[in-house]
Structures are given as structure tokens and as C-alpha cells.
Scaffold this motif. Sequence first.
Motif, PDB file in Angstrom:
ATOM      1  N   GLU A  68      -8.838   9.663  17.624  1.00  0.00           N
ATOM      2  CA  GLU A  68      -8.603   8.610  16.652  1.00  0.00           C
ATOM      3  C   GLU A  68      -7.975   9.262  15.437  1.00  0.00           C
ATOM      4  O   GLU A  68      -8.513  10.225  14.897  1.00  0.00           O
ATOM      5  N   LYS A  69      -6.812   8.760  15.069  1.00  0.00           N
ATOM      6  CA  LYS A  69      -6.103   9.288  13.907  1.00  0.00           C
ATOM      7  C   LYS A  69      -5.889   8.164  12.919  1.00  0.00           C
ATOM      8  O   LYS A  69      -5.764   7.006  13.298  1.00  0.00           O
ATOM      9  N   SER A  70      -5.824   8.529  11.656  1.00  0.00           N
ATOM     10  CA  SER A  70      -5.608   7.558  10.597  1.00  0.00           C
ATOM     11  C   SER A  70      -4.384   7.987   9.790  1.00  0.00           C
ATOM     12  O   SER A  70      -4.230   9.168   9.476  1.00  0.00           O
ATOM     13  N   PHE A  71      -3.518   7.025   9.486  1.00  0.00           N
ATOM     14  CA  PHE A  71      -2.300   7.297   8.735  1.00  0.00           C
ATOM     15  C   PHE A  71      -2.141   6.264   7.629  1.00  0.00           C
ATOM     16  O   PHE A  71      -2.435   5.089   7.828  1.00  0.00           O
ATOM     17  N   GLU A  72      -1.622   6.700   6.475  1.00  0.00           N
ATOM     18  CA  GLU A  72      -1.198   5.746   5.462  1.00  0.00           C
ATOM     19  C   GLU A  72       0.206   5.319   5.848  1.00  0.00           C
ATOM     20  O   GLU A  72       1.026   6.135   6.257  1.00  0.00           O
ATOM     21  N   THR A  73       0.472   4.037   5.769  1.00  0.00           N
ATOM     22  CA  THR A  73       1.773   3.516   6.166  1.00  0.00           C
ATOM     23  C   THR A  73       2.536   3.056   4.932  1.00  0.00           C
ATOM     24  O   THR A  73       2.027   3.123   3.808  1.00  0.00           O
ATOM     25  N   ILE A  74       3.736   2.548   5.157  1.00  0.00           N
ATOM     26  CA  ILE A  74       4.506   1.921   4.076  1.00  0.00           C
ATOM     27  C   ILE A  74       4.352   0.407   4.125  1.00  0.00           C
ATOM     28  O   ILE A  74       4.949  -0.308   3.345  1.00  0.00           O
ATOM     29  N   PHE A  75       3.554  -0.101   5.043  1.00  0.00           N
ATOM     30  CA  PHE A  75       3.423  -1.532   5.282  1.00  0.00           C
ATOM     31  C   PHE A  75       2.671  -2.202   4.137  1.00  0.00           C
ATOM     32  O   PHE A  75       1.512  -1.902   3.893  1.00  0.00           O
ATOM     33  N   MET A  76       3.326  -3.132   3.473  1.00  0.00           N
ATOM     34  CA  MET A  76       2.709  -3.839   2.349  1.00  0.00           C
ATOM     35  C   MET A  76       2.497  -5.323   2.665  1.00  0.00           C
ATOM     36  O   MET A  76       1.507  -5.895   2.252  1.00  0.00           O
ATOM     37  N   ASP A  77       3.420  -5.919   3.383  1.00  0.00           N
ATOM     38  CA  ASP A  77       3.401  -7.357   3.613  1.00  0.00           C
ATOM     39  C   ASP A  77       2.746  -7.683   4.955  1.00  0.00           C
ATOM     40  O   ASP A  77       3.194  -7.210   6.005  1.00  0.00           O
ATOM     41  N   GLU A  79       2.593 -10.583   6.699  1.00  0.00           N
ATOM     42  CA  GLU A  79       3.379 -11.397   7.628  1.00  0.00           C
ATOM     43  C   GLU A  79       4.472 -10.571   8.304  1.00  0.00           C
ATOM     44  O   GLU A  79       4.716 -10.727   9.500  1.00  0.00           O
ATOM     45  N   ILE A  80       5.122  -9.688   7.556  1.00  0.00           N
ATOM     46  CA  ILE A  80       6.149  -8.827   8.161  1.00  0.00           C
ATOM     47  C   ILE A  80       5.490  -7.847   9.115  1.00  0.00           C
ATOM     48  O   ILE A  80       6.037  -7.545  10.181  1.00  0.00           O
ATOM     49  N   LEU A  81       4.298  -7.355   8.774  1.00  0.00           N
ATOM     50  CA  LEU A  81       3.575  -6.461   9.673  1.00  0.00           C
ATOM     51  C   LEU A  81       3.256  -7.169  10.984  1.00  0.00           C
ATOM     52  O   LEU A  81       3.501  -6.634  12.065  1.00  0.00           O
ATOM     53  N   TYR A  98     -11.883 -10.103   7.111  1.00  0.00           N
ATOM     54  CA  TYR A  98     -11.690  -9.126   6.035  1.00  0.00           C
ATOM     55  C   TYR A  98     -10.232  -8.694   5.905  1.00  0.00           C
ATOM     56  O   TYR A  98      -9.915  -7.797   5.131  1.00  0.00           O
ATOM     57  N   GLY A  99      -9.344  -9.317   6.683  1.00  0.00           N
ATOM     58  CA  GLY A  99      -7.924  -9.008   6.609  1.00  0.00           C
ATOM     59  C   GLY A  99      -7.497  -7.844   7.478  1.00  0.00           C
ATOM     60  O   GLY A  99      -6.345  -7.432   7.442  1.00  0.00           O
ATOM     61  N   GLN A 100      -8.404  -7.309   8.277  1.00  0.00           N
ATOM     62  CA  GLN A 100      -8.069  -6.207   9.182  1.00  0.00           C
ATOM     63  C   GLN A 100      -7.314  -6.779  10.380  1.00  0.00           C
ATOM     64  O   GLN A 100      -7.744  -7.747  10.995  1.00  0.00           O
ATOM     65  N   ILE A 101      -6.183  -6.169  10.702  1.00  0.00           N
ATOM     66  CA  ILE A 101      -5.338  -6.619  11.811  1.00  0.00           C
ATOM     67  C   ILE A 101      -5.428  -5.581  12.918  1.00  0.00           C
ATOM     68  O   ILE A 101      -5.268  -4.388  12.658  1.00  0.00           O
ATOM     69  N   SER A 102      -5.693  -6.033  14.134  1.00  0.00           N
ATOM     70  CA  SER A 102      -5.807  -5.082  15.234  1.00  0.00           C
ATOM     71  C   SER A 102      -5.077  -5.607  16.459  1.00  0.00           C
ATOM     72  O   SER A 102      -4.832  -6.803  16.593  1.00  0.00           O
ATOM     73  N   SER A 111      -5.446  -0.434  14.498  1.00  0.00           N
ATOM     74  CA  SER A 111      -6.200  -1.233  13.536  1.00  0.00           C
ATOM     75  C   SER A 111      -5.623  -0.972  12.141  1.00  0.00           C
ATOM     76  O   SER A 111      -5.594   0.170  11.685  1.00  0.00           O
ATOM     77  N   PHE A 112      -5.143  -2.042  11.495  1.00  0.00           N
ATOM     78  CA  PHE A 112      -4.519  -1.936  10.175  1.00  0.00           C
ATOM     79  C   PHE A 112      -5.466  -2.516   9.135  1.00  0.00           C
ATOM     80  O   PHE A 112      -5.986  -3.611   9.308  1.00  0.00           O
ATOM     81  N   GLU A 113      -5.644  -1.767   8.048  1.00  0.00           N
ATOM     82  CA  GLU A 113      -6.563  -2.205   7.008  1.00  0.00           C
ATOM     83  C   GLU A 113      -5.997  -1.827   5.648  1.00  0.00           C
ATOM     84  O   GLU A 113      -5.462  -0.741   5.455  1.00  0.00           O
ATOM     85  N   LYS A 114      -6.143  -2.749   4.696  1.00  0.00           N
ATOM     86  CA  LYS A 114      -5.695  -2.528   3.324  1.00  0.00           C
ATOM     87  C   LYS A 114      -6.919  -2.310   2.452  1.00  0.00           C
ATOM     88  O   LYS A 114      -7.826  -3.134   2.428  1.00  0.00           O
ATOM     89  N   MET A 115      -6.943  -1.186   1.735  1.00  0.00           N
ATOM     90  CA  MET A 115      -8.083  -0.896   0.863  1.00  0.00           C
ATOM     91  C   MET A 115      -8.001  -1.672  -0.453  1.00  0.00           C
ATOM     92  O   MET A 115      -9.007  -2.100  -0.985  1.00  0.00           O
ATOM     93  N   GLU A 116      -6.779  -1.838  -0.966  1.00  0.00           N
ATOM     94  CA  GLU A 116      -6.548  -2.584  -2.198  1.00  0.00           C
ATOM     95  C   GLU A 116      -5.301  -3.434  -2.017  1.00  0.00           C
ATOM     96  O   GLU A 116      -4.395  -3.060  -1.272  1.00  0.00           O
ATOM     97  N   ALA A 117      -5.237  -4.545  -2.732  1.00  0.00           N
ATOM     98  CA  ALA A 117      -4.137  -5.492  -2.551  1.00  0.00           C
ATOM     99  C   ALA A 117      -2.776  -4.883  -2.874  1.00  0.00           C
ATOM    100  O   ALA A 117      -1.782  -5.217  -2.232  1.00  0.00           O
TER     101      ALA A 117
END
Length: 185
Positions: A68-77, A79-81, A98-102, A111-117
Motif C-alpha cells: 500500500e502506497k500513498s501519494f500526494e496528487t495534483i487533483f483538486m476538483d 468532479e474532474i477527478l 466523508y468525501g473519500q472516493i474509491s 482511495s482518494f482523500e482530501k485532508m483540507e478543502a
Amino acid sequence: MSCTVLALPYAIAWVVGALAVGAKETIDSLDDIKDENNFYKDIQDVDYSKLKQPCGDIHVISENHFIEKSFETIFMDKEILKKTLEEHGIQNIVENEYGQISGSIDSYNLSFEKMEADKPYFVKISCQDSDNAEEKVGDLTSEYTLNVQEESYLNIVNKLKENNMEIEDEEVTDDNTIVLTINLD
């Protein structure tokens, strides 16, 4: 000091009986996978569909190693994600409360998760260690940037139309940059 113990013999007997029957069925079904020398067969040779399953699904752990690896992405939006994931062939895309997309593709679970808006998404990838998680994130990033570019282009064209402006010339360069020449008259 006093202590009261209340035992319900019928309920205890029912639970113990159910466990004993399930264990007996499992032991009986394990006998079905013994070979002629009374040894258990190699794990690859077993037909698991013939085993009784009193406890639900059977999960076989093989010699494959999972990471299991974790990466910071450039994905902000969001709907585009989601659009990017769908276009990339990600299946079972789900967003929880909670807004987590998997979702998943091949042997990858994402699994995509945003820590802050105002921060980008982090992605956690679970896959076999023989798979290239970095390459999968790179592929998604490339596709995401194209979708962001498309969305930006469409927004600019709409704003120009709202302000009664015309695109005089449009050019796509070798690096896929779009150059717009706008007539201000």
C-alpha cells in the motif's frame, strides 16, 4: 460487594451448537481436499467451490505480496477527478459520506482523500508489489491534466461568448498547449 451472574442456558447452548455444527462442516469439507496419501493438496490444486462455507467467503492468501502506497496528487476538483477515473476505466467508483472516493482497476485498489478543502487529494494504492503504483498515478495525473485543460478551455470560451468576444485564431502546440488569439473589437 456482591456480583450477580445471569446465564441463559438455552441461548448459550444455541450459540455453542451453531459454532460446533459450523466447525464440523468445515472439518468434513477439509477432508475433501486430501489426496490419496491423506495429505492436504497443494493450495493451487484445490477447488474451493466444493468446500462448504459456514463462515462466509474463503480468502486464499498466496505467495504474492501486496503493498500500500500513498501519494500526494495534483487533483483538486472532485468532479474532474471522477470523470478522469471513469475515462481511465476505474470500476466501482464510490464516494462515501466523508468525501473519500474509491475504486479499482485490475489488481489496483485506489482511495482518494482530501485532508483540507484547499489542498489536493492524497491517493492510497493497494496492489501487488510486482505492479507499478507510481506508473498508475502518473497515468491518472496525465489524464487529469488533460481534463483540467479541457474544462479550462470550455470555461474560457463560455466567458468570451458571455462578453461578446470572438476567438480569432486557435493553435495547439506540440506540448498540447492551446494558444487563443482573441479579437477585442
